[in-house]
Every structure is written in structure tokens, then in C-alpha cells.
Enzyme design. Structure first.
Site, PDB file in Angstrom:
ATOM      1  N   ASP A 127       3.071  -4.725   8.182  1.00 52.26           N
ATOM      2  CA  ASP A 127       1.823  -3.889   8.030  1.00 52.26           C
ATOM      3  C   ASP A 127       0.646  -4.667   8.183  1.00 52.26           C
ATOM      4  O   ASP A 127       0.343  -5.466   7.065  1.00 52.26           O
ATOM      5  CB  ASP A 127       1.960  -3.282   6.585  1.00 52.26           C
ATOM      6  CG  ASP A 127       0.527  -2.381   6.349  1.00 52.26           C
ATOM      7  OD1 ASP A 127      -0.402  -2.502   7.256  1.00 52.26           O
ATOM      8  OD2 ASP A 127       0.599  -1.676   5.164  1.00 52.26           O
ATOM      9  N   CYS A 172      -4.659   2.207  -3.677  1.00 58.59           N
ATOM     10  CA  CYS A 172      -3.342   2.720  -2.966  1.00 58.59           C
ATOM     11  C   CYS A 172      -2.290   1.906  -3.327  1.00 58.59           C
ATOM     12  O   CYS A 172      -1.491   1.795  -2.338  1.00 58.59           O
ATOM     13  CB  CYS A 172      -3.684   2.980  -1.592  1.00 58.59           C
ATOM     14  SG  CYS A 172      -4.966   4.239  -1.346  1.00 58.59           S
ATOM     15  N   HIS A 189       0.763  -1.331   0.112  1.00 60.32           N
ATOM     16  CA  HIS A 189      -0.019  -0.020  -0.063  1.00 60.32           C
ATOM     17  C   HIS A 189       0.825   1.240  -0.074  1.00 60.32           C
ATOM     18  O   HIS A 189       1.884   1.218   0.473  1.00 60.32           O
ATOM     19  CB  HIS A 189      -0.674  -0.031   1.279  1.00 60.32           C
ATOM     20  CG  HIS A 189      -1.896   1.072   1.478  1.00 60.32           C
ATOM     21  ND1 HIS A 189      -1.536   2.149   1.595  1.00 60.32           N
ATOM     22  CD2 HIS A 189      -3.332   0.796   1.092  1.00 60.32           C
ATOM     23  CE1 HIS A 189      -2.843   2.978   1.890  1.00 60.32           C
ATOM     24  NE2 HIS A 189      -3.688   2.008   1.573  1.00 60.32           N
ATOM     25  N   LYS A 207     -10.635  -0.933  10.175  1.00 61.25           N
ATOM     26  CA  LYS A 207     -10.763  -2.154   9.515  1.00 61.25           C
ATOM     27  C   LYS A 207     -11.271  -3.447  10.387  1.00 61.25           C
ATOM     28  O   LYS A 207     -11.396  -4.479   9.815  1.00 61.25           O
ATOM     29  CB  LYS A 207      -9.366  -2.426   8.485  1.00 61.25           C
ATOM     30  CG  LYS A 207      -9.365  -1.340   7.414  1.00 61.25           C
ATOM     31  CD  LYS A 207      -8.083  -1.533   6.636  1.00 61.25           C
ATOM     32  CE  LYS A 207      -7.542  -0.350   6.137  1.00 61.25           C
ATOM     33  NZ  LYS A 207      -8.058  -0.128   4.787  1.00 61.25           N
ATOM     34  N   GLN A 230      -4.436  -5.232   6.653  1.00 63.02           N
ATOM     35  CA  GLN A 230      -5.468  -6.146   6.252  1.00 63.02           C
ATOM     36  C   GLN A 230      -5.415  -7.719   6.803  1.00 63.02           C
ATOM     37  O   GLN A 230      -6.005  -8.772   6.280  1.00 63.02           O
ATOM     38  CB  GLN A 230      -5.231  -6.321   4.848  1.00 63.02           C
ATOM     39  CG  GLN A 230      -5.117  -5.113   3.796  1.00 63.02           C
ATOM     40  CD  GLN A 230      -6.733  -4.754   3.727  1.00 63.02           C
ATOM     41  OE1 GLN A 230      -7.892  -5.524   4.240  1.00 63.02           O
ATOM     42  NE2 GLN A 230      -7.065  -3.392   3.555  1.00 63.02           N
TER      43      GLN A 230
END
Ligand code: PMP
Length: 406
Positions: A200, A364, A123, A226, A203
Site C-alpha cells: 500500500d 483510519c 489504514h 495524495k 503514503q
């Protein structure tokens, strides 16, 4: 345990909304998730019953609010199995967590010529903060390439992780493709060369169980919104030995011990990195979202979402001229596709008119789109409240739209 889907859907008031006269089919969960009543209530309760600025308060409300905020930190600690609560830093979200790390880690440890390693499917928020550091500090940003399936190619990883590398920063799961990256392999490899790793998890935390001690990652970042929590709250987990050495990021209240014009001393962890009035209604909402996920069980959620993913892959595959992007062996509940040469925006707009919310565009992740030489994709991403009936609607509507465009 099986998912009680009726009960779960009843928990999310927004799912009853009607869009263009049709029941909402919300398949844009990788962008943000909806909030269960339990989270909405927890946030309301802050403002209805105990809103007050936290820490150092002498009065009752301030103490109640401080306790709720710090309790949320413990919930996060337990959710990701961090060793210490003070290793959980509250931020505004993944983007701020990575910017904090780039600035603080960069200021403390990096010299011109040092390398940071990311991947081709990141991202933008795990690319641009490092590029800003390239400009400020003269460091060099490198990336692990991917193959057509959207999997990392690790063949040359020994050269990519070399004696100039100072940090590896990799997505746990790709937002655009759903690929689950082999992060444990990468962490172990980097550690064999004494190089720290940031993951990261924007997700990932909502889809798979995350145990930062088992992973042994040095930093792990994610966003509340999220994970069924409010916007504006997120987390930077860091091992205390790194966080203790790192320079602060923002200066201001909360993050200091003493201030004078002759010199200032900084607060201990986690407050050293939390300048200003904390987002305590956000943290309380995040704690309630974690409670909600825990009541269902993250592994039950993961299993249910995998069922949705394989059902959707199967249903969409029969549409003529469909092209899938991201066909990795291990995937989370994200499907990216194009139909023939139709622009993704045109398909997304028509699906919207049928009450189906998907995301179209580069997600993104422009370097990833450049790799595939496409302007973007149509992305359907599933959460614990989606159903096979909704996937049927998506597949039928996409087929109709595909026919319209010939
Ligand atoms: N990384 C990944 C993998 C993401 O999916 C996102 C959100 N799309 C981000 C970072 C940025 O998250 P936020 O906008 O919540 O800061």
C-alpha cells in the site's frame, strides 16, 4: 538540486487562501495534497478542448482523449518503473485498488483457512476489505505486531508467513506515524516461500522513489490525490502473470471482448479490470502531477521533506508534556503527537482558528490507536510546498494552546 520554494508555492494557487483572517498553513498533506496550476490546467484542457468518451472512437476528439488517457498510463508506468503499461490498472484510488485485489485475488485463489498477513499499523482500507473476505470466504486475517516506536516486529515473521499464507499486504509508509516499513525485507522473505506481496503505497509515492521492479512486489497501490493529482483516480500495479490469472472485478463495458447470453469473454489487460467509462480527466491530471513531480525530482523532494521533518521534530520537542507517536528510525514527513491529557480534537480546533490545518483523530487506523490506548493523535504532515516558517507557526501555536490547557 535545491528546492525553489517560492516558485513551488506560486504554483499552488490555494496556498494564497486566507483562513480566519490568517494565511493558510496547510499541514494535512497525508489526508490529501493541493494541486499545482499545471495539474488544474491539464484537467481544464480536457474539458475545454477534447472531452470525449475514449477507446473505439472513430472521431477526432475521441482519439485525442484516448491518446491523452493512455499517455498518462505510460507516465505512471515510468514513474513506478513497471515492466509493462498494461500492468497499470486505473482505479478510483488506494481503497478501490485494495478492494479490487481482495475480490479478484480472493475469488481466484483463496480457500477457507487460507491466511492473509497485514500489520498492526495499517489504514482501515488495508484491513476491512480482507475482513469482508473473512466473512465471504472463511479466510483468516493475521497481523505483524509493532513496538512502541511504531516499527514492525519481525522476530516471529517466519511463523506469521507460513504455508497457509496466501498474500502479504503491507503499507510502505504508515499514514498515522510516518514509519517507513522494511518492505524489501518482507517481500524477499515472502518470496522465499512463494507468497506474493501487495504494498500500500498511498503514503509513499509522493515522498520516496518507488521502483516496483527493484522491489519485486507483486502488487503496488496508490491514490492520485495524495500525489498532487485530482481525486477519484488511483492505481493498482500488478505483475501481468497475476493479473492475467485473476477474475475480473466489476463487469460492464470496456472489460469485455464479446458478450452473449451464452457466455462472455473478457478483454485483455489492463481493460479487463477497468469496467465502465474511464476517469480520463483524472488520469490526465495524474499524468500532469507526475510530470510536475519529475520536474522537481522525487529525490530532491524527499531530501527537502526530511529537512522539514527533522526541523519540526526539534521545534515541537521543546513543548512541555508533548508525547510523540511514531519514533521509528526511518520516517516520512509525518508527526503524530499529544499534549498531556488534552483531547486531540480540542487542540486541532484551536489550531484551526489560528489558520493551521492539521488532522486529529484515529487517522483510519483504529487498531493502531488501540495498541497505544489513545483515542487519536494530532497529526502534522508535510509536503513539498511547506516551509520552516510554517513549522514555526505550528510550534508556536501548539505551545500557546498547550499553555491555555495548563
Ligand atoms: N492507505 C493509506 C496508508 C492511506 O494513508 C490512505 C489514505 N489516508 C488510504 C490507504 C486510502 O486512500 P484513499 O482514501 O485515497 O482510497
Amino acid at each position: 538540486m535545491d528546492i525553489n520554494i517560492e516558485q513551488i508555492r506560486a504554483d499552488f494557487p490555494i496556498l494564497k487562501e486566507i483562513v480566519y483572517g490568517k494565511p493558510l498553513v496547510y499541514l494535512d498533506n497525508a489526508a490529501t495534497t493541493h494541486k499545482p496550476q499545471q495539474v488544474i490546467d491539464a484537467v481544464s484542457e480536457v474539458y475545454l478542448k477534447y472531452n470525449s468518451n475514449i477507446h473505439r472512437g472513430v472521431h477526432h476528439l475521441s482519439n485525442v482523449c484516448t491518446e491523452a488517457h493512455e499517455n498518462a498510463r505510460v507516465k505512471v508506468q515510468q514513474f513506478i518503473n513497471a515492466k509493462h503499461t498494461h500492468e497499470v490498472i486505473f482505479t478510483r484510488g488506494t481503497t478501490e485498488s485494495i478492494n479490487l485485489l481482495a475480490a479478484s485475488f480472493g475469488d481466484t485463489f483463496l480457500q477457507p483457512g487460507d491466511e492473509i498477513l497485514v500489520s498492526q499499523l495499517e489504514h482501515h482500507s488495508n484491513i476491512v476489505p480482507w475482513q469482508l473476505l473473512e466473512k465471504r470466504k472463511g479466510i483468516v486475517l493475521k497481523y505483524i505486531p509493532i513496538n512502541q516506536a511504531g516499527e514492525l516486529i519481525l522476530d516471529n515473521i517466519d511463523e506469521l508467513i507460513n504455508n497457509k499464507t496466501k498474500l502479504v499486504a503491507i503499507a510502505h509508509i504508515s499514514n498515522a506515524l510516518g514509519t517507513v516499513n522494511p518492505i524489501k525485507t518482507i517481500i524477499d522473505l515472502a518470496h522465499s516461500k512463494n507468497i506474493p506481496v501487495m504494498i500500500d503505497g498511498a503514503q509513499a509515492v509522493q515522498h520516496v522513489q518507488v521502483d516496483v521492479q527493484a522491489l519485486n512486489c507483486d502488487f503496488y497501490v496508490f491514490s492520485g490525490h495524495k500525489l498532487y493529482a485530482p481525486t477519484g483516480i488511483g492505481v493498482l500495479y500488478g505483475k501481468e502473470e497475476w493479473l492475467n490469472q485473476m477474475e475480473p472485478y466489476h463487469g460492464g463495458g470496456e472489460m469485455i471482448k464479446t458478450v452473449s447470453f451464452e457466455g462472455t469473454t473478457f478483454n485483455e489487460l489492463p481493460f479487463k479490470f477497468e469496467a465502465g467509462t474511464p476517469h480520463y480527466s483524472g488520469s490526465v491530471g495524474l499524468g500532469a502531477a507526475i510530470d510536475y513531480v519529475n520536474t522537481i525530482g522525487i529525490n530532491t523532494i524527499a531530501q527537502y521533506e526530511q529537512e522539514l521533518l527533522s526541523y519540526a521534530s526539534q521545534r515541537l520537542a521543546s513543548i512541555p508534556n508533548i508525547r510523540f507517536f511514531g519514533t521509528a528510525a526511518e520516517k516520512a514527513s509525518v508527526i503524530s503527537f499529544l499534549i498531556g491529557s488534552v483531547h486531540p480534537f480540542d487542540i486541532g480546533t484551536m489550531l484551526d482558528k489560528m489558520g493551521i490545518a492539521v488532522r486529529t483523530g484515529h487517522h483510519c487506523a483504529q487498531p493502531l490507536m488501540q495498541y497505544y490506548q489513545i483515542p487519536g493523535t494530532i497529526r502534522a504532515s508535510f509536503a513539498l510546498y511547506n516551509t520552516k516558517a510554517e513549522i514555526d507557526k505550528l510550534a508556536d501555536a501548539t505551545e500557546r494552546v498547550a499553555q491555555l490547557f495548563g
